[in-house]
Design a protein around this motif. Structure first.
Motif: not given
Length: 143
Positions: A43-44, A47, A39-41, A29
């Motif tokens: 996060a990927k 990872q 945020e989701s982009f 975040k």
């Protein structure tokens, strides 16, 4: 020249490097807010970079993403390779699959020179070297 994913990866890792120099781990975040990214982009992307050993992560209340001393010595070229592979450094400027020294496209020689310059610049751009210009506001990571 690089994919949108690679652009976000570079911005994210530069922010993580900046914070790592202060011994701070950052959440997805915090990174997303700092670089103005979904945020989701991020996060990927993070990872994937963690799987490839570029960034490290720690769980728990004081956890987050960070770079080790070794990680701070990675270059922007390392990020490009991790996300986009070697395409930036090897592909044809016109996108032709058959372009080569034996069968060159119209811009083959000029583009080959540009690719070499870009590769040299990205290899010399060390992640841990950007914290000062980011901290002083001389350069920024948001749009």
């Amino acid at each position: 020249m690089v994919s949108k994913t690679c652009e976000y990866a570079i911005r994210a890792v530069l922010f993580v490097a900046q914070q790592s120099k202060k011994n701070v781990k950052v959440s997805v975040k915090e990174i997303a807010i700092a670089i103005d990214s979904p945020e989701s982009f991020i996060a990927k992307i993070l990872q994937e970079l963690r799987r490839k050993g570029i960034v490290l992560s720690a769980k728990g209340p004081s956890g987050g993403f960070y770079l080790s001393a070794k990680g701070l010595k990675y270059s922007l070229a390392d990020i490009v390779y991790a996300i986009d592979g070697e395409k930036l450094f090897t592909s044809c400027g016109l996108g032709l699959t058959t372009c080569s020294a034996k069968k060159p496209c119209p811009i083959h020689n000029e583009f080959a020179g540009m690719r070499k310059q870009i590769k040299k610049m990205l290899q010399s751009a060390i992640l841990g070297d950007y914290d000062t210009v980011l901290n002083t506001g001389e350069r920024y990571l948001k749009r």
